[in-house]
Design a protein around this motif. Structure first.
Motif, PDB file in Angstrom:
ATOM      1  N   ASP A 163       0.843  -1.207   0.000  1.00 29.24           N
ATOM      2  CA  ASP A 163       0.000   0.000   0.000  1.00 29.24           C
ATOM      3  C   ASP A 163       0.878   1.257   0.000  1.00 29.24           C
ATOM      4  O   ASP A 163       0.633   2.209  -0.740  1.00 29.24           O
ATOM      5  N   ILE A 164       1.897   1.246   0.867  1.00 33.89           N
ATOM      6  CA  ILE A 164       2.785   2.411   0.957  1.00 33.89           C
ATOM      7  C   ILE A 164       3.554   2.572  -0.360  1.00 33.89           C
ATOM      8  O   ILE A 164       3.705   3.675  -0.881  1.00 33.89           O
ATOM      9  N   GLN A 165       3.996   1.434  -0.895  1.00 34.67           N
ATOM     10  CA  GLN A 165       4.702   1.447  -2.188  1.00 34.67           C
ATOM     11  C   GLN A 165       3.841   2.104  -3.275  1.00 34.67           C
ATOM     12  O   GLN A 165       4.313   2.956  -4.031  1.00 34.67           O
ATOM     13  N   ARG A 166       2.566   1.707  -3.324  1.00 37.89           N
ATOM     14  CA  ARG A 166       1.670   2.263  -4.351  1.00 37.89           C
ATOM     15  C   ARG A 166       1.519   3.769  -4.190  1.00 37.89           C
ATOM     16  O   ARG A 166       1.524   4.523  -5.150  1.00 37.89           O
ATOM     17  N   LYS A 167       1.386   4.219  -2.933  1.00 39.76           N
ATOM     18  CA  LYS A 167       1.242   5.655  -2.688  1.00 39.76           C
ATOM     19  C   LYS A 167       2.517   6.412  -3.080  1.00 39.76           C
ATOM     20  O   LYS A 167       2.455   7.559  -3.511  1.00 39.76           O
ATOM     21  N   CYS A 168       3.670   5.754  -2.914  1.00 35.90           N
ATOM     22  CA  CYS A 168       4.933   6.381  -3.352  1.00 35.90           C
ATOM     23  C   CYS A 168       4.970   6.470  -4.866  1.00 35.90           C
ATOM     24  O   CYS A 168       5.325   7.511  -5.429  1.00 35.90           O
ATOM     25  N   ASP A 169       4.622   5.366  -5.512  1.00 28.71           N
ATOM     26  CA  ASP A 169       4.630   5.350  -6.980  1.00 28.71           C
ATOM     27  C   ASP A 169       3.695   6.413  -7.534  1.00 28.71           C
ATOM     28  O   ASP A 169       3.977   7.041  -8.551  1.00 28.71           O
ATOM     29  N   GLY A 170       2.568   6.611  -6.835  1.00 34.89           N
ATOM     30  CA  GLY A 170       1.591   7.594  -7.292  1.00 34.89           C
ATOM     31  C   GLY A 170       1.950   9.018  -6.907  1.00 34.89           C
ATOM     32  O   GLY A 170       1.210   9.953  -7.211  1.00 34.89           O
ATOM     33  N   GLY A 171       3.055   9.183  -6.182  1.00 31.34           N
ATOM     34  CA  GLY A 171       3.495  10.523  -5.827  1.00 31.34           C
ATOM     35  C   GLY A 171       2.801  11.121  -4.611  1.00 31.34           C
ATOM     36  O   GLY A 171       3.038  12.271  -4.249  1.00 31.34           O
ATOM     37  N   GLU A 172       1.934  10.332  -3.935  1.00 30.73           N
ATOM     38  CA  GLU A 172       1.256  10.860  -2.750  1.00 30.73           C
ATOM     39  C   GLU A 172       2.185  10.894  -1.536  1.00 30.73           C
ATOM     40  O   GLU A 172       2.022  11.715  -0.648  1.00 30.73           O
ATOM     41  N   LEU A 173       3.123   9.951  -1.502  1.00 32.46           N
ATOM     42  CA  LEU A 173       4.072   9.880  -0.389  1.00 32.46           C
ATOM     43  C   LEU A 173       5.496   9.956  -0.929  1.00 32.46           C
ATOM     44  O   LEU A 173       5.761   9.526  -2.054  1.00 32.46           O
ATOM     45  N   SER A 174       6.397  10.478  -0.096  1.00 30.09           N
ATOM     46  CA  SER A 174       7.818  10.413  -0.457  1.00 30.09           C
ATOM     47  C   SER A 174       8.308   9.002  -0.134  1.00 30.09           C
ATOM     48  O   SER A 174       7.558   8.184   0.394  1.00 30.09           O
ATOM     49  N   THR A 175       9.586   8.732  -0.424  1.00 32.35           N
ATOM     50  CA  THR A 175      10.094   7.385  -0.141  1.00 32.35           C
ATOM     51  C   THR A 175      10.513   7.214   1.316  1.00 32.35           C
ATOM     52  O   THR A 175      10.928   6.133   1.709  1.00 32.35           O
ATOM     53  N   LYS A 176      10.392   8.286   2.118  1.00 31.24           N
ATOM     54  CA  LYS A 176      10.853   8.165   3.518  1.00 31.24           C
ATOM     55  C   LYS A 176      10.134   7.058   4.293  1.00 31.24           C
ATOM     56  O   LYS A 176      10.785   6.240   4.937  1.00 31.24           O
ATOM     57  N   PRO A 177       8.793   7.030   4.247  1.00 27.92           N
ATOM     58  CA  PRO A 177       8.129   5.961   5.014  1.00 27.92           C
ATOM     59  C   PRO A 177       8.147   4.606   4.310  1.00 27.92           C
ATOM     60  O   PRO A 177       7.738   3.612   4.909  1.00 27.92           O
ATOM     61  N   LEU A 178       8.636   4.553   3.075  1.00 27.81           N
ATOM     62  CA  LEU A 178       8.741   3.267   2.374  1.00 27.81           C
ATOM     63  C   LEU A 178      10.056   2.639   2.813  1.00 27.81           C
ATOM     64  O   LEU A 178      11.092   2.789   2.174  1.00 27.81           O
ATOM     65  N   ASP A 179      10.022   1.978   3.947  1.00 30.40           N
ATOM     66  CA  ASP A 179      11.258   1.588   4.595  1.00 30.40           C
ATOM     67  C   ASP A 179      11.129   0.160   5.119  1.00 30.40           C
ATOM     68  O   ASP A 179      10.552  -0.073   6.178  1.00 30.40           O
ATOM     69  N   LEU A 180      11.672  -0.767   4.347  1.00 31.27           N
ATOM     70  CA  LEU A 180      11.547  -2.175   4.720  1.00 31.27           C
ATOM     71  C   LEU A 180      12.278  -2.475   6.027  1.00 31.27           C
ATOM     72  O   LEU A 180      11.795  -3.243   6.863  1.00 31.27           O
ATOM     73  N   ARG A 181      13.432  -1.833   6.215  1.00 31.68           N
ATOM     74  CA  ARG A 181      14.131  -2.028   7.490  1.00 31.68           C
ATOM     75  C   ARG A 181      13.251  -1.583   8.636  1.00 31.68           C
ATOM     76  O   ARG A 181      13.205  -2.209   9.693  1.00 31.68           O
ATOM     77  N   GLY A 182      12.541  -0.458   8.421  1.00 39.10           N
ATOM     78  CA  GLY A 182      11.651   0.075   9.449  1.00 39.10           C
ATOM     79  C   GLY A 182      10.495  -0.868   9.735  1.00 39.10           C
ATOM     80  O   GLY A 182      10.113  -1.050  10.896  1.00 39.10           O
ATOM     81  N   LEU A 183       9.958  -1.483   8.691  1.00 41.37           N
ATOM     82  CA  LEU A 183       8.862  -2.437   8.895  1.00 41.37           C
ATOM     83  C   LEU A 183       9.353  -3.626   9.731  1.00 41.37           C
ATOM     84  O   LEU A 183       8.685  -4.052  10.678  1.00 41.37           O
ATOM     85  N   LEU A 184      10.544  -4.133   9.382  1.00 42.84           N
ATOM     86  CA  LEU A 184      11.080  -5.272  10.141  1.00 42.84           C
ATOM     87  C   LEU A 184      11.338  -4.872  11.594  1.00 42.84           C
ATOM     88  O   LEU A 184      11.060  -5.641  12.519  1.00 42.84           O
ATOM     89  N   ALA A 185      11.834  -3.660  11.794  1.00 39.58           N
ATOM     90  CA  ALA A 185      12.083  -3.190  13.160  1.00 39.58           C
ATOM     91  C   ALA A 185      10.764  -3.111  13.927  1.00 39.58           C
ATOM     92  O   ALA A 185      10.689  -3.493  15.100  1.00 39.58           O
ATOM     93  N   ALA A 186       9.704  -2.634  13.256  1.00 41.02           N
ATOM     94  CA  ALA A 186       8.405  -2.518  13.916  1.00 41.02           C
ATOM     95  C   ALA A 186       7.898  -3.895  14.347  1.00 41.02           C
ATOM     96  O   ALA A 186       7.400  -4.056  15.465  1.00 41.02           O
TER      97      ALA A 186
END
Ligand SMILES: Nc1ncnc2c1ncn2[C@@H]1O[C@H](COP(=O)(O)OP(=O)(O)O)[C@@H](O)[C@H]1O
Ligand SMILES: [Mg+2]
Length: 303
Positions: free
Chosen positions: A230-253
């Motif tokens: 979902d986050i990836q799609r929002k990045c691709d669509g330009g709604e989000l920057s790549t900052k929250p698209l963070d796989l390391r962050g997801l694993l940490a969470a």
């Protein structure tokens, strides 16, 4: 590792060529501790086949892509698959010939060469990982030109020219897409074959999550992988920057949830707070809320 490649669907022909390479260049016992034992496995059959084929053909590899696309994981996995000792060099603005090749030092009243990582790779048939190669000044990397092209040699003023061991390969990584990333000049780029690293697939991410957290409930592995998509799609669509698209962050969470932190807060620490813009943070929170329940306890997520 070879069984893992079989499972990933890498062609048997490629696997038998790796076996032939390993038989031709057996690991030197003294350097066995330099052959990596990977902590993570790389998922993605196409990239595996491209990378292995290029290395078998004697090419050097440049892995290019956004953060957390598994560039370093793949580089380490490749050294393990080929059973080669490896040297990791992190490039930074002041990386120079001495850091890479070696420096003169005094020892017992004599000048001797303290060999740098590239020199050792050349000597022992190592795999050199040139991490974030674009962070160095292009001019200081000119010393690598002869090493990386058909000459396969190291030429240091004042020393004999040394030829690269036949098994020596270089794997460079390069991030792009955020502030502070620099371009690599054409002379250097032309010495590599370049793999444009794709984002991990949903299927790959589910496998990664289950391997990292064996007690993660399968339905939750799907949901978390879906959230990342979902986050990836929002990045691709330009709604989000790549900052929250963070796989390391997801694993940490997920790790924090496992340790008992409430899920929403864990995702805030791992993903939402990666962004420093209030509007964007709200958007990421909304994406999370749409997919996951309000309150998430470790008991919901793990068996
Ligand atoms: N295709 C992939 N297969 C396996 N793990 C991946 C993949 N893509 C990203 N990862 C995971 O992302 C994290 C960061 O990987 P890393 O290699 O350090 O990224 P990069 O060097 O591209 O920034 C690791 O936990 C890694 O397992
Ligand atoms: Mg990296």
């Amino acid at each position: 590792m070879l069984d893992f490649l079989k499972n990933e669907g890498v062609s048997p022909k490629i696997i038998s060529e790796i076996e032939a390479f390993r038989a031709k260049y057996p690991t030197d016992g003294k350097l066995a501790s330099r052959v990596p034992v990977p902590r993570y496995l790389y998922y993605g059959k196409e990239v595996w086949e491209e990378a292995i084929t290029a290395l078998l053909c004697g090419e050097n590899l440049l892995l290019v892509g956004p953060k957390a696309t598994g560039k370093n994981v793949l580089a380490e996995n490749l050294a393990a698959v080929f059973a080669r000792p490896s040297w990791d060099v992190s490039f930074y603005i002041n990386t120079d010939a001495a850091t890479l090749l070696g420096t003169d030092t005094f020892h017992d009243g004599e000048v001797t060469l303290r060999k740098g990582p590239i020199y050792q790779c050349a000597e022992f048939g190592g795999f050199g990982v040139l991490d974030e190669i674009n962070m160095a000044k292009n001019e200081s990397l000119a010393v690598l030109h002869a090493t990386l092209d058909f000459r396969r040699a190291i030429d240091m003023p004042g020393y004999d020219r040394i030829a690269l061991h036949d098994a020596t390969r270089f794997i460079a990584t390069m991030n792009y897409g955020y502030a502070g990333t620099r371009e690599l000049n054409e002379a250097l780029a032309s010495r590599f074959v370049v793999i444009d690293m794709p984002a991990i697939t949903t299927e790959g991410l589910v496998k990664l999550l289950i391997r990292e957290f064996p007690d993660l409930k399968p339905a939750w592995a799907d949901q978390l992988a879906g959230l990342f998509q979902d986050i990836q799609r929002k990045c691709d669509g330009g709604e989000l920057s790549t900052k929250p698209l963070d796989l390391r962050g997801l694993l940490a969470a997920v790790r924090l949830m496992h340790a008992g932190l409430e899920g929403g807060r864990a995702l805030e620490l791992g993903l939402v707070n990666k962004s420093f813009d209030g509007f964007e943070r709200q958007l990421v929170s909304d994406v999370i809320r749409t997919r996951l329940p309000e309150q998430i306890s470790a008991g919901d997520v793990f068996n």
